[in-house]
Design an enzyme around this catalytic site. Structure first.
Site, short mmCIF file in Angstrom:
data_model
loop_
_atom_site.label_atom_id
_atom_site.label_comp_id
_atom_site.label_asym_id
_atom_site.label_seq_id
_atom_site.Cartn_x
_atom_site.Cartn_y
_atom_site.Cartn_z
N TYR A 101 1.45 -38.27 -39.81
CA TYR A 101 2.75 -38.66 -40.52
C TYR A 101 2.31 -39.40 -41.74
CZ TYR A 101 6.81 -41.86 -41.39
OH TYR A 101 7.68 -42.37 -42.07
N GLU A 189 9.56 -38.63 -46.38
CA GLU A 189 8.71 -38.61 -45.25
C GLU A 189 8.30 -37.05 -45.15
OE1 GLU A 189 10.04 -41.10 -41.73
OE2 GLU A 189 10.50 -39.04 -41.31
#
Ligand code: GDP
Ligand code: MN
Length: 379
Positions: A101, A189
């Site tokens: 992530y 993101e």
């Protein structure tokens, strides 16, 4: 403003991120053609403005063109968290060894962007933050200096021990920061950023939220707005100039001013209630805005009581009262409405409301108390 994954991928690609080649299509036959062009296994992904598409069945792997067409047909027929899927993205599937992530948000506490990485990629990052916060590594960034090479390298080394791959991940982190900063994003993101079994690094998902107040200097991003991806309520709100955010509670709120709206929501929670929405009708108080606000709130089936909390400055209480009466006259509402109006023209407002079936309150506390108590009771 939300944009689609494929649009966010376009921005990331401009900043040098390793985004695999893809196609966006809106029918199963086109998905088949795309899969033929890519050859081999492909991923078919719903393009909707929500996260967690994978869990909802909106991301499927297909072994070839026929399966890709079937997957596209299934996904194009889906509604994910209330949003119908109108387009799917098709790309060559990758063989994943590791999923990371990488995300950047503006941190309110430190008033600067914070870059986060985790080796628990691919899954819901909120869950990681709740259950294993030690697996999320963070670096705050001085917005005037930007992210340093040292910071990017430090973050990459927290999730990857092989130096060459860590260097490529660091490059991705720098690219993401550049994309975040240059597009005036409030969030950027990549989840997951993957390392493939052959050691390549690839960004196979992308999410960017752009600050609405900065859209005027990014016409190319403003043009990415997809009105068909907005709920009817969000569209109505935007068109008439209301700031509206839907939530999951049962007390609908109509408030003027973002600060008062936040305070009202806090008070509802303190009293044991749950707000159904954030809604700021803004400074000017055209009765039409109040009519639309009520229309938006009453279309939410969870709403059991409505709290109108107005501090009249520029906003005139009598205008708000007139809007409420107009709304109820055009379509009666069978949900109790508690009104607290104070400030400019409040006397006039009171006499307008007195002729109708509103519950009124003098103080904010009293109004919130009544609205929360009325949840669960029909008038
Ligand atoms: P999200 O659920 O909305 O975040 O959608 P993602 O694009 O992140 O996809 C969800 C998950 O599907 C990823 O975390 C991967 O595990 C998996 N996935 C997506 N694309 C591929 C692919 O090309 N190959 C493989 N093996 N898995 C993939
Ligand atoms: Mn994802």
């Amino acid at each position: 403003m939300k944009i689609h994954e494929y649009q966010a991928r376009g921005i990331l690609r401009k900043h040098g991120l390793p985004v695999p080649d893809f196609e966006v299509v809106s029918d199963p036959e086109a998905a088949r053609v795309a899969a033929e062009r890519f050859g081999g296994r492909v991923a078919v992904k719903a393009q909707v403005h929500v996260g967690g598409r994978g869990k909802a069945g909106g991301v499927k792997l297909a072994s070839g063109p026929d399966e890709a067409a079937d997957a596209a047909r299934a996904i194009l027929g889906m509604t994910i968290k209330g949003l119908p899927v109108r387009q799917v993205l098709v790309e060559s599937a990758v063989d994943i060894a590791d999923e990371f992530y990488v995300g950047i948000v503006v941190d309110r506490a430190t008033k600067r962007p914070v870059v986060m990485v985790s080796d628990a990629g691919g899954v819901d990052i909120e869950e990681v933050a709740r259950e294993t916060p030690e697996r999320i590594h963070k670096e705050g960034v001085d917005p005037l200096k930007g992210l340093s090479d040292g910071q990017a390298a430090a973050l990459a080394s927290r999730v990857e021990s092989r130096p060459e791959i860590a260097a490529r991940i660091a490059e991705c982190i720098r690219g993401l920061y550049e994309a975040f900063s240059e597009s005036d994003a409030s969030l950027a993101e990549i989840n997951p950023l993957v390392v493939t079994t052959s050691g390549d690094v690839r960004a196979i998902d992308a999410k960017i939220l752009v600050d609405d107040n900065a859209l005027f200097r990014h016409p190319e991003i403003a043009a990415m707005r997809d009105p068909s991806s907005e709920t009817e309520q969000a569209k109505l709100a935007r068109e008439i100039g209301l700031s509206y955010v839907k939530l999951d509670g049962s007390v609908g709120c109509i408030v003027n001013g973002a600060g008062l709206a936040m305070t009202t929501m806090d008070l509802i929670k303190m009293r044991g209630g749950e707000p159904a929405n954030f809604l700021d009708i803004g400074g000017s108080s055209a009765p039409e805005k109040v009519v639309t606000a009520l229309q938006i709130i009453t279309s939410d089936p969870n709403v059991r009581s409505i709290l109108v909390n107005i501090f009249g400055g520029i906003t005139r209480c009598d205008d708000v009262a007139r809007g409420l009466v107009m709304a109820l006259e055009s379509s009666p509402v069978d949900i109790p409405v508690v009104v607290r109006l104070t400030g400019t023209n409040e006397e006039e407002a009171r006499s307008i409301l007195a002729e109708h079936a509103f519950t009124t309150a003098e103080s904010m506390d009293e109004a919130v108390g009544k609205a929360v108590a009325l949840v669960g009771r029909r008038p």
